[in-house]
Design an enzyme around this catalytic site. Structure first.
Site, PDB file in Angstrom:
ATOM      1  CB  CYS A 132      -0.967  -0.111   1.159  1.00 46.27           C
ATOM      2  SG  CYS A 132      -2.022   1.488   1.548  1.00 46.27           S
ATOM      3  CB  CYS A 135      -0.445   2.458   4.262  1.00 49.18           C
ATOM      4  SG  CYS A 135      -1.937   1.653   3.426  1.00 49.18           S
ATOM      5  CG  ASP A 136       3.310   1.127   4.253  1.00 46.57           C
ATOM      6  OD1 ASP A 136       2.777   1.464   5.457  1.00 46.57           O
ATOM      7  OD2 ASP A 136       3.212  -0.103   3.998  1.00 46.57           O
TER       8      ASP A 136
END
Ligand code: NDP
Length: 307
Positions: A132, A135-136
């Site tokens: 992701c 997200c990261d």
């Protein structure tokens, strides 16, 4: 008789439990084999509104769970292993043994990202391997990263990462991108993205954290060539698979196996059965959108029971 049975415990399931318990529907939620869902495999969640400093994925799921329990949700460990929605009351079997009956069901079983199947993917999970970028990606500012895949997700992830990283490799196994033309153009014109066509990943390496990937170009041809790239992040974007095996033949699924919901609701093709979160969402697949659809499904259940 359970008034509202919730299957699955990610942000959609817990949010549905918060709303249905506050509506006094005494929901029973089965957590499945990965309580908390996909978010428990990410380290830090930084894009969920309300956490200006970010929050550990496990901690956030624990908070959501506690919030549901506070309003009286009955959260049980165990997996629903089969269902029968062909008649009322709706039936579900827990861990292959106990049969339970429910007036309504909210399916929140999520989806899981596809992996290549390399042992190194597990080794560097959370240490460079991610599924992701939203997200990261932030952790890879001014560093080199690679994205695997040639579809819209991979192109979108590569574009997103190009705004943060120093250089982005896009590893595509075929000689072309499958993504929409617009996305292809954006990627090919982006000076920070280098597309490696006809390339497969053989393995990953690094002392503690990820430091690089072993790749092979034109595998199985005269031009076959192995080479390494130095990267700190390796993002997989080769598609997701919804957890819908037990619902096949029970509710209507799309050609990729996602549950179809009706119009502006979270209702499935079966009366009294609703779906929320990634299991019914091939497009957005974010914690906040899953939580939002969990809320919608809970309100749909409340209205359905009133009617
Ligand atoms: P897709 O199935 O469209 O693409 C998957 C990609 O991963 C393909 O390029 C495929 O290669 C590659 N792949 C699959 N398995 C492997 C493997 N083992 N090794 C290497 N590469 C592999 O998935 P997406 O997640 O990209 O998209 C899913 C759906 O969501 C699509 O319909 C897409 O259009 C849509 N979507 C739309 C967006 C938008 O409109 N903004 C954004 C994101 C997704 P190959 O081509 O060789 O099979």
């Amino acid at each position: 008789m359970i008034k509202c049975l919730i299957i699955g415990s990610g942000p959609a399931g817990y949010t549905a439990a918060i709303y249905t318990s506050r509506a006094n529907l005494k929901p029973v939620l089965f957590e499945g084999h990965q309580p908390g869902g996909q978010l428990t495999t990410t380290s830090e969640v930084e894009n969920f509104p309300g956490y200006p400093e970010g929050i550990d994925g496990n901690r956030m799921m624990e908070d959501l769970r506690n919030q549901a329990v506070r309003f009286g949700a009955d959260i049980r460990s165990g997996r629903i292993t089969s269902v029968d929605f062909s008649q009322r009351p709706l039936k579900a079997v827990v861990d292959g043994k106990e049969e339970i009956e429910a007036e309504t069901v909210i399916i929140c079983t999520g989806a899981y990202p596809r992996y290549l199947g390399l042992p190194d993917e597990k080794k560097y999970q959370g240490l460079g391997v991610s599924t992701c970028a939203t997200c990261d990606g932030f952790f890879y500012r001014n560093r080199n990263v690679a994205v695997v895949g040639g579809g819209d997700s991979a192109c979108e992830e590569a574009m997103y990462l190009s705004g943060l990283a120093k250089q982005v490799y896009l590893i595509v196994r075929k000689g072309y991108l499958r993504a929409s033309k617009v996305m292809q153009q954006r990627v090919l014109e982006n000076p920070k993205i280098q597309v490696l066509f006809n390339t497969n990943t053989l393995g990953l390496f690094g002392e503690e954290y990820l430091e690089g990937a072993h790749l092979v170009e034109n595998k199985g041809t005269d031009m076959e060539q192995e080479f390494d790239i130095a990267i700190d992040g390796f993002f997989l974007a080769i598609g997701h698979k919804p957890n819908t095996e037990i619902f096949r033949g029970q509710v209507e699924l799309d050609e990729e196996g996602y549950i179809k919901v009706q119009g502006r609701s979270q209702a499935t093709s079966v009366k009294g059965v609703f779906a929320a979160g990634d299991v019914a969402d091939p497009t957005y697949q974010q914690a906040i959108s899953a939580a939002g659809s969990g809320c919608r499904a809970a309100i749909d259940v409340e209205r359905f029971l009133l009617e």
